[in-house]
Design a protein around this motif. Structure first.
Motif, short mmCIF file in Angstrom:
data_model
loop_
_atom_site.label_atom_id
_atom_site.label_comp_id
_atom_site.label_asym_id
_atom_site.label_seq_id
_atom_site.Cartn_x
_atom_site.Cartn_y
_atom_site.Cartn_z
N GLY A 1 7.43 1.13 3.01
CA GLY A 1 6.67 1.30 1.58
C GLY A 1 6.72 2.38 0.74
O GLY A 1 7.32 2.67 -0.34
N TYR A 2 6.37 3.46 1.35
CA TYR A 2 6.03 4.79 0.78
C TYR A 2 7.47 5.28 0.28
O TYR A 2 7.78 5.84 -0.85
CB TYR A 2 5.55 5.62 1.52
CG TYR A 2 5.43 7.14 1.15
CD1 TYR A 2 4.14 7.59 0.51
CD2 TYR A 2 6.33 7.86 0.94
CE1 TYR A 2 4.04 8.59 -0.15
CE2 TYR A 2 6.22 9.41 0.52
CZ TYR A 2 5.22 9.59 0.03
OH TYR A 2 4.96 10.85 -0.51
N ALA A 3 8.73 5.33 1.26
CA ALA A 3 9.64 5.69 0.97
C ALA A 3 10.45 4.98 -0.15
O ALA A 3 11.05 5.48 -0.99
CB ALA A 3 10.58 5.63 2.19
N SER A 4 10.33 3.66 -0.10
CA SER A 4 10.89 2.74 -1.25
C SER A 4 10.19 3.05 -2.58
O SER A 4 10.75 3.12 -3.57
CB SER A 4 10.83 1.35 -0.91
OG SER A 4 11.79 1.14 0.23
N GLY A 5 8.89 3.14 -2.68
CA GLY A 5 8.13 3.28 -3.85
C GLY A 5 8.52 4.65 -4.30
O GLY A 5 8.67 5.01 -5.58
N MET B 1 0.80 -1.39 0.02
CA MET B 1 0.11 0.07 0.03
C MET B 1 0.82 1.27 -0.14
O MET B 1 0.68 2.20 -0.85
CB MET B 1 -0.90 0.12 1.32
CG MET B 1 -2.10 -0.95 1.36
SD MET B 1 -3.11 -0.98 2.86
CE MET B 1 -3.54 0.94 2.84
N GLY B 2 1.90 1.18 0.92
CA GLY B 2 2.78 2.59 0.94
C GLY B 2 3.61 2.67 -0.40
O GLY B 2 3.79 3.75 -0.66
N TYR B 3 3.87 1.47 -1.07
CA TYR B 3 4.75 1.66 -1.97
C TYR B 3 4.03 2.25 -3.13
O TYR B 3 4.42 3.18 -3.98
CB TYR B 3 5.22 0.07 -2.59
CG TYR B 3 6.19 0.10 -3.81
CD1 TYR B 3 7.62 0.15 -3.45
CD2 TYR B 3 5.75 0.18 -5.14
CE1 TYR B 3 8.57 0.02 -4.36
CE2 TYR B 3 6.80 0.18 -6.06
CZ TYR B 3 7.97 0.31 -5.79
OH TYR B 3 9.07 0.19 -6.88
N ALA B 4 2.66 1.81 -3.44
CA ALA B 4 1.94 2.25 -4.52
C ALA B 4 1.79 3.81 -4.25
O ALA B 4 1.62 4.84 -5.07
CB ALA B 4 0.36 1.63 -4.33
N ALA B 5 1.39 4.19 -3.01
CA ALA B 5 1.43 5.86 -2.74
C ALA B 5 2.60 6.45 -2.90
O ALA B 5 2.44 7.63 -3.38
CB ALA B 5 1.00 5.77 -1.16
N GLY B 6 3.75 6.01 -2.61
CA GLY B 6 5.08 6.59 -2.91
C GLY B 6 5.10 6.83 -4.32
O GLY B 6 5.64 7.85 -4.77
#
Length: 559
Positions: free
Chosen positions: A149-153, A63-68
């Motif tokens: 996940g956001y930081a990585s995405g 979820m975080g990756y997609a947002a990022g």
């Protein structure tokens, strides 16, 4: 600390638009939502309980990756004509604007052409760490999965290659703040342990692994926990507790060091309760609270006739503690004569009452504590050198509360239960704003000061309601909005809201309402809306309860 400075975020704030008539919130052309942190907490709890911690971590990380990744697209549009660094920090700035975490760059080194990247960031006020600790307590491993996940995405989409971030410190593990490091995935030797969380996976296939998850959780719950008298999971607390735990099964003399109010007696009691002497007495004495001419008789006892007024023989604290533990608090305040006798007790295991000529064997475990620098006291001649080295065999430093910020929610929860029962109060808890104020306070009086503050809050808060900031502190406390992190919403005003504000101001000036009249009208309206609850009225007005009281008193005085 890095010399990286964020550019002004007015360009990002201007992208936020509210359309309440149609139930829409926009960030540029992407639809957004406002969500209670409590709802995220419930979602996280349900995921972990339903599909296991690994699968929950995978879902939230993705979820975080997609947002990022979506925010990275926006960064190029908004600051594509600015420097590469200013364009990149759109990600951290949006992450803060979206209310997830406060991001401070520690080191940032990247080259878009060479596809090189290294980023080291500090995180504070992590919403994920906060909700995880609230539901599950402190953890053994970092828990900010959606944020990592956001930081990585974001960085992967920005750099055009997979940049893997790892959380190397986390508030949920007892640290005072979180810390993340990111670099290309191939530069991480243990990347294979983390990349599965970014890959799609079938929940059904993972269900077969739930038995091992349950076994692991059971093993975690069965590990030895601190006694109820000790509360905390911060790194400093765990280090002190580990030392106490190891010393408990031995007979070593323990010296507890730390500032006033850190809970040295609680650690001493815990040491006694965890030791083979638990069935014996625990006797505590504060050496600083006794006159110097009475300390020897209090510690070692007195025989009848030893001095004027000694009508009967009396045991001292050492004899009373026989078979158990004696806790000498503020041992640095002992007079030199008493220090000499104490040294003999430690060396020979026997005491001699004041006015007596025979010795008595005793079996006592000694725990001493002080908040003074014994090294300096020895140099100044106020403390015996030989006694210092005899006591300093096993020193344990108890950290001050300002270094145990992660423990404050746990301590507050326990204190609310205790003082609620003591004063017959049922309370909903502490508001988020109040808890953040508690975390931001310096606590010079340490846990003792926190206890006094929470007891005050329990007494002042209305029955069945929440403890607010104004209930906790004795005087008006103007906590900075930047410290509490809750007053930034006003900067998200949309153009429509600005137009509405202009129109309202025109109506007020056209009606001839003065500033004082407008203030009183707003106060009366807020009190009415809050049904007479002044704390609620203060919240509606965006001020503190003491500030509202001041304005009400000013109105009464003018009348």
């Amino acid at each position: 600390m890095s010399d990286i400075h964020y550019p002004q975020n007015a360009d990002l704030r201007s992208l936020v638009r509210f359309c309440s008539e149609k139930g829409l919130i926009w960030l540029h052309e992407s639809r957004m939502i406002l969500m209670h942190a409590a709802a995220l907490s419930e979602l996280r709890k349900e995921l972990i309980n339903s599909v296991g911690i690994d699968q929950a971590r995978r879902i939230l990380t993705r979820m975080g990756y997609a947002a990022g990744a979506r925010d990275a697209e926006l960064a190029r549009k908004i600051r594509g004509n600015q420097s590469l660094q200013d364009a990149f920090v759109v990600g951290p700035q949006l992450h803060m604007l979206e209310g997830m975490v406060h991001v401070t760059p520690f080191k940032l080194d990247f080259d878009e052409d060479a596809k090189h990247f290294y980023g080291d960031f500090l995180w504070e006020n992590s919403v994920e760490a906060e909700v995880h600790v609230r539901e599950f307590g402190h953890a053994e491993h970092p828990v900010c999965w959606m944020q990592i996940g956001y930081a990585s995405g974001y960085t992967s989409a920005f750099m055009g290659r997979f940049i893997l971030f790892k959380e190397i410190e986390c508030v949920a593990t007892g640290r005072n703040r979180c810390r993340i490091v990111g670099k290309p995935v191939e530069e991480w030797p243990d990347a294979a342990d983390y990349t599965p969380y970014y890959e799609a996976d079938s929940i059904v296939s993972r269900m077969l692994e739930l038995r091992s998850e349950v076994d692991a959780l059971r093993a975690t719950l069965e590990r030895r926990l601190p006694p109820p008298s000790l509360i905390g999971s911060s790194a400093g607390f765990r280090h002190a507790y580990t030392l106490i735990d190891k010393a408990a099964v031995t007979q070593v003399t323990v010296l507890l060091l730390g500032e006033t109010g850190v809970g040295k007696e609680r650690f001493a009691r815990a040491l006694h309760e965890m030791s083979p002497r638990a069935a014996g007495p625990f006797v505590a004495i504060n050496c600083a609270a006794l006159p110097h001419d009475l300390i020897e008789s209090e510690l070692f006892g007195v025989e009848r006739g030893a001095f004027t007024g000694a009508q009967v023989s009396r045991m001292g604290k050492f004899e009373r503690a026989d078979g158990g533990t004696l806790f000498l608090d503020e041992v640095g305040e002992l007079p030199l004569a008493a220090q000499a006798k104490l040294l003999r007790v430690l060396q020979e295991g026997e005491i001699e009452r004041l006015g007596d000529d025979r010795t008595r064997k005793i079996n006592v475990r000694l725990v001493a504590a002080t908040n003074v620098d014994l090294h300096a006291a020895v140099k100044a001649g106020r403390f015996r050198n030989d006694l210092f080295y005899r006591l300093n065999v096993y020193p344990v430093v108890i950290p001050p509360l300002r270094e145990r910020v992660a423990d404050i929610p746990l301590l507050v929860e326990a204190m609310l239960k205790r003082f609620g029962a003591l004063h017959g109060k049922r309370l909903a808890g502490v508001t988020d704003k109040a808890l953040r104020a508690l975390k931001g306070h310096a606590w010079p009086g340490n846990i003792r000061e926190l206890e006094n503050t929470i007891e005050r809050g329990v007494i002042l808060a209305p029955q069945d309601e929440w403890i607010e900031v104004e209930h906790l502190f004795a005087g008006p406390q103007d906590f900075e909005a930047s410290q509490l992190g809750i007053n930034d919403a006003g900067s998200l005003d949309s153009a429509d809201a600005e137009d509405a504000t202009d129109a309202l101001c025109k109506q007020i000036t056209a009606a001839g309402i003065g500033l004082d009249g407008l203030e009183q009208a707003l106060i009366q309206h807020a009190v009415k809306e809050a049904k007479g609850n002044l704390s609620g009225a203060a919240r509606l007005l965006g001020i503190t309860r003491p500030q509202l009281n001041y304005r009400l008193k000013k109105k009464e005085t003018s009348l």
